[in-house]
Design a protein around this motif. Structure first.
Motif, PDB file in Angstrom:
ATOM      1  N   ALA A  62       0.837  -1.201   0.000  1.00 51.67           N
ATOM      2  CA  ALA A  62       0.000   0.000   0.000  1.00 51.67           C
ATOM      3  C   ALA A  62       0.866   1.243   0.000  1.00 51.67           C
ATOM      4  O   ALA A  62       0.597   2.215  -0.729  1.00 51.67           O
ATOM      5  N   ALA A  63       1.929   1.235   0.804  1.00 51.48           N
ATOM      6  CA  ALA A  63       2.843   2.376   0.841  1.00 51.48           C
ATOM      7  C   ALA A  63       3.539   2.551  -0.503  1.00 51.48           C
ATOM      8  O   ALA A  63       3.761   3.682  -0.961  1.00 51.48           O
ATOM      9  N   THR A  64       3.877   1.435  -1.158  1.00 51.67           N
ATOM     10  CA  THR A  64       4.520   1.501  -2.478  1.00 51.67           C
ATOM     11  C   THR A  64       3.578   2.117  -3.507  1.00 51.67           C
ATOM     12  O   THR A  64       3.989   2.952  -4.324  1.00 51.67           O
ATOM     13  N   LEU A  65       2.309   1.726  -3.458  1.00 48.08           N
ATOM     14  CA  LEU A  65       1.328   2.271  -4.404  1.00 48.08           C
ATOM     15  C   LEU A  65       1.137   3.778  -4.183  1.00 48.08           C
ATOM     16  O   LEU A  65       1.034   4.551  -5.148  1.00 48.08           O
ATOM     17  N   LEU A  66       1.093   4.187  -2.921  1.00 49.82           N
ATOM     18  CA  LEU A  66       0.939   5.607  -2.633  1.00 49.82           C
ATOM     19  C   LEU A  66       2.168   6.392  -3.098  1.00 49.82           C
ATOM     20  O   LEU A  66       2.045   7.520  -3.601  1.00 49.82           O
ATOM     21  N   ASP A  67       3.353   5.785  -2.947  1.00 44.26           N
ATOM     22  CA  ASP A  67       4.578   6.436  -3.405  1.00 44.26           C
ATOM     23  C   ASP A  67       4.564   6.596  -4.930  1.00 44.26           C
ATOM     24  O   ASP A  67       4.922   7.661  -5.459  1.00 44.26           O
ATOM     25  N   ILE A  68       4.113   5.556  -5.624  1.00 43.37           N
ATOM     26  CA  ILE A  68       4.037   5.636  -7.094  1.00 43.37           C
ATOM     27  C   ILE A  68       3.013   6.681  -7.510  1.00 43.37           C
ATOM     28  O   ILE A  68       3.221   7.458  -8.458  1.00 43.37           O
ATOM     29  N   LYS A  69       1.894   6.728  -6.786  1.00 39.02           N
ATOM     30  CA  LYS A  69       0.849   7.704  -7.084  1.00 39.02           C
ATOM     31  C   LYS A  69       1.378   9.133  -6.948  1.00 39.02           C
ATOM     32  O   LYS A  69       1.094   9.997  -7.794  1.00 39.02           O
ATOM     33  N   CYS A  70       2.169   9.366  -5.907  1.00 37.20           N
ATOM     34  CA  CYS A  70       2.751  10.707  -5.713  1.00 37.20           C
ATOM     35  C   CYS A  70       3.751  11.038  -6.815  1.00 37.20           C
ATOM     36  O   CYS A  70       3.790  12.168  -7.329  1.00 37.20           O
ATOM     37  N   ARG A  71       4.584  10.055  -7.190  1.00 37.65           N
ATOM     38  CA  ARG A  71       5.593  10.289  -8.222  1.00 37.65           C
ATOM     39  C   ARG A  71       4.965  10.517  -9.588  1.00 37.65           C
ATOM     40  O   ARG A  71       5.532  11.199 -10.449  1.00 37.65           O
ATOM     41  N   MET A  72       3.740   9.953  -9.775  1.00 38.78           N
ATOM     42  CA  MET A  72       3.045  10.168 -11.049  1.00 38.78           C
ATOM     43  C   MET A  72       2.606  11.621 -11.191  1.00 38.78           C
ATOM     44  O   MET A  72       2.406  12.116 -12.310  1.00 38.78           O
ATOM     45  N   LEU A  73       2.406  12.320 -10.057  1.00 44.20           N
ATOM     46  CA  LEU A  73       1.963  13.712 -10.093  1.00 44.20           C
ATOM     47  C   LEU A  73       3.121  14.679 -10.325  1.00 44.20           C
ATOM     48  O   LEU A  73       2.902  15.837 -10.669  1.00 44.20           O
ATOM     49  N   LEU A  74       4.334  14.201 -10.122  1.00 41.01           N
ATOM     50  CA  LEU A  74       5.514  15.050 -10.283  1.00 41.01           C
ATOM     51  C   LEU A  74       6.070  14.919 -11.704  1.00 41.01           C
ATOM     52  O   LEU A  74       5.748  13.975 -12.430  1.00 41.01           O
ATOM     53  N   PRO A  75       6.906  15.867 -12.122  1.00 43.54           N
ATOM     54  CA  PRO A  75       7.547  15.732 -13.442  1.00 43.54           C
ATOM     55  C   PRO A  75       8.363  14.439 -13.513  1.00 43.54           C
ATOM     56  O   PRO A  75       9.006  14.033 -12.544  1.00 43.54           O
ATOM     57  N   ARG A  76       8.332  13.791 -14.665  1.00 45.53           N
ATOM     58  CA  ARG A  76       9.022  12.520 -14.834  1.00 45.53           C
ATOM     59  C   ARG A  76      10.537  12.694 -14.770  1.00 45.53           C
ATOM     60  O   ARG A  76      11.076  13.676 -15.289  1.00 45.53           O
ATOM     61  N   GLU A  77      11.202  11.756 -14.142  1.00 49.48           N
ATOM     62  CA  GLU A  77      12.652  11.742 -14.127  1.00 49.48           C
ATOM     63  C   GLU A  77      13.165  11.229 -15.467  1.00 49.48           C
ATOM     64  O   GLU A  77      12.516  10.430 -16.145  1.00 49.48           O
ATOM     65  N   VAL A  78      14.351  11.673 -15.846  1.00 44.98           N
ATOM     66  CA  VAL A  78      14.939  11.292 -17.131  1.00 44.98           C
ATOM     67  C   VAL A  78      16.183  10.445 -16.861  1.00 44.98           C
ATOM     68  O   VAL A  78      17.021  10.806 -16.029  1.00 44.98           O
ATOM     69  N   ASN A  79      16.305   9.336 -17.577  1.00 45.89           N
ATOM     70  CA  ASN A  79      17.463   8.456 -17.390  1.00 45.89           C
ATOM     71  C   ASN A  79      18.650   8.923 -18.229  1.00 45.89           C
ATOM     72  O   ASN A  79      18.584   9.978 -18.878  1.00 45.89           O
ATOM     73  N   GLU A  80      19.731   8.140 -18.246  1.00 50.01           N
ATOM     74  CA  GLU A  80      20.953   8.522 -18.952  1.00 50.01           C
ATOM     75  C   GLU A  80      20.744   8.598 -20.460  1.00 50.01           C
ATOM     76  O   GLU A  80      21.472   9.328 -21.148  1.00 50.01           O
ATOM     77  N   GLU A  81      19.789   7.835 -20.986  1.00 55.96           N
ATOM     78  CA  GLU A  81      19.511   7.874 -22.427  1.00 55.96           C
ATOM     79  C   GLU A  81      18.592   9.021 -22.820  1.00 55.96           C
ATOM     80  O   GLU A  81      18.238   9.171 -23.991  1.00 55.96           O
ATOM     81  N   GLY A  82      18.183   9.814 -21.834  1.00 57.48           N
ATOM     82  CA  GLY A  82      17.301  10.929 -22.126  1.00 57.48           C
ATOM     83  C   GLY A  82      15.841  10.552 -22.195  1.00 57.48           C
ATOM     84  O   GLY A  82      15.012  11.361 -22.625  1.00 57.48           O
ATOM     85  N   GLU A  83      15.488   9.320 -21.776  1.00 53.89           N
ATOM     86  CA  GLU A  83      14.100   8.874 -21.801  1.00 53.89           C
ATOM     87  C   GLU A  83      13.469   9.053 -20.428  1.00 53.89           C
ATOM     88  O   GLU A  83      14.133   8.921 -19.396  1.00 53.89           O
ATOM     89  N   GLU A  84      12.164   9.362 -20.445  1.00 55.39           N
ATOM     90  CA  GLU A  84      11.450   9.544 -19.179  1.00 55.39           C
ATOM     91  C   GLU A  84      11.215   8.186 -18.517  1.00 55.39           C
ATOM     92  O   GLU A  84      10.838   7.216 -19.180  1.00 55.39           O
ATOM     93  N   GLU A  85      11.453   8.119 -17.219  1.00 59.66           N
ATOM     94  CA  GLU A  85      11.241   6.880 -16.483  1.00 59.66           C
ATOM     95  C   GLU A  85       9.814   6.820 -15.960  1.00 59.66           C
ATOM     96  O   GLU A  85       9.283   7.800 -15.449  1.00 59.66           O
ATOM     97  N   ASP A  86       9.214   5.628 -16.087  1.00 58.07           N
ATOM     98  CA  ASP A  86       7.847   5.420 -15.606  1.00 58.07           C
ATOM     99  C   ASP A  86       7.924   4.916 -14.166  1.00 58.07           C
ATOM    100  O   ASP A  86       8.529   3.876 -13.905  1.00 58.07           O
ATOM    101  N   PRO A  87       7.334   5.600 -13.201  1.00 58.53           N
ATOM    102  CA  PRO A  87       7.388   5.145 -11.803  1.00 58.53           C
ATOM    103  C   PRO A  87       6.760   3.773 -11.597  1.00 58.53           C
ATOM    104  O   PRO A  87       7.012   3.118 -10.585  1.00 58.53           O
ATOM    105  N   ARG A  88       5.943   3.335 -12.549  1.00 56.38           N
ATOM    106  CA  ARG A  88       5.265   2.050 -12.419  1.00 56.38           C
ATOM    107  C   ARG A  88       6.090   0.887 -12.962  1.00 56.38           C
ATOM    108  O   ARG A  88       5.678  -0.285 -12.840  1.00 56.38           O
TER     109      ARG A  88
END
Length: 248
Positions: A62-88
């Protein structure tokens, strides 16, 4: 009158999540995290268990799902290849692995059920057929053993017998003819075979006391090979010949 709700029992948090995804008919690669999280938390509220280990596993998810839900509301992080990472992404990977193992367990269970329906008949072969032995094929009996290899071992054993002779003392005294009884030698070999079912041909010849003993032993073994009492094998041309007592 209160409405009683019977909750399904799940093997763990991943089992519950997979059930919710299949129930809502959503793509596992594109989980509507808000909707699934709300349904998951609703199930947690209705859970009645005194096992804190089980409850802690569901609360951690449940805590993991809430953490993913919060990260979905924030700007996506970008990896070394320049692609956006999906929190899910990590959760999706765990769900796919769990789904694979879950359905593999179903397959194994079906195989177990099918195996329980199999029956085997014990062998009922007539004693005459069991006792039958095909005629001896002497070419197959000798296999890769060559006369050259037999001669090489024979000469090696003869040389060892000669090396045991004292070059000085052997010239003294009276030279007498060695007398070797073939029947006694055959009896000796028969006794040897009682305790040696598989042995090196060199081992048998080395135990002899004289050159005549070696020759007679060699002839007796060849006769036993001819009658099928013994078989021989050789892994390669440079290896010793192995003598095997044939089971009767």
């Amino acid at each position: 009158m209160a409405l009683e709700v019977k909750l399904e029992v799940f093997a763990g948090p991943l089992d519950l999540l997979l059930h919710l995804i299949e129930k809502n008919k959503v793509d596992i690669y594109d989980i509507p995290i808000t909707e699934i999280t709300e349904q998951y938390l609703e199930y947690i509220r209705r859970m009645e268990t005194e096992d804190m280990n089980v409850m802690s596993e569901f609360l951690l998810m449940a805590a993991t799902l809430l953490d993913i839900k919060c990260r979905m509301l924030l700007p996506r992080e970008v990896n070394e290849e320049g692609e956006e990472e999906d929190p899910r992404a990590e959760l999706v990977q765990k769900l796919l692995e769990y789904k694979m193992y879950k359905y593999m367990s179903y397959e194994l269970k079906d195989m177990q059920v099918d195996a329980a329906k199999s029956f085997y008949k014990e062998m009922t072969m007539p004693k005459e057929v069991e006792a039958y032995q095909p005629p001896l094929d002497y070419e197959q009996l000798l296999g890769d053993v060559t006369l050259g290899r037999l001669h090489e071992i024979f000469q090696s054993v003869i040389r060892r017998q000669e090396e045991k002779v004292d070059p000085v003392r052997s010239k003294f005294g009276k030279i007498e003819k060695d007398e070797v009884n073939i029947e006694e030698k055959a009896a000796y070999i028969q006794n040897f075979l009682q305790s040696h079912k598989r042995f090196s041909f060199r081992e048998l010849l080395t135990g002899q006391h004289s050159k005549m003993d070696v020759i007679v032993t060699f002839l007796v073994v060849l006769e036993m090979m001819k009658t099928g009492t013994l078989t021989v094998e050789q892994a390669s041309i440079d290896d010793d010949i192995t003598v095997i007592v044939k089971e009767t």
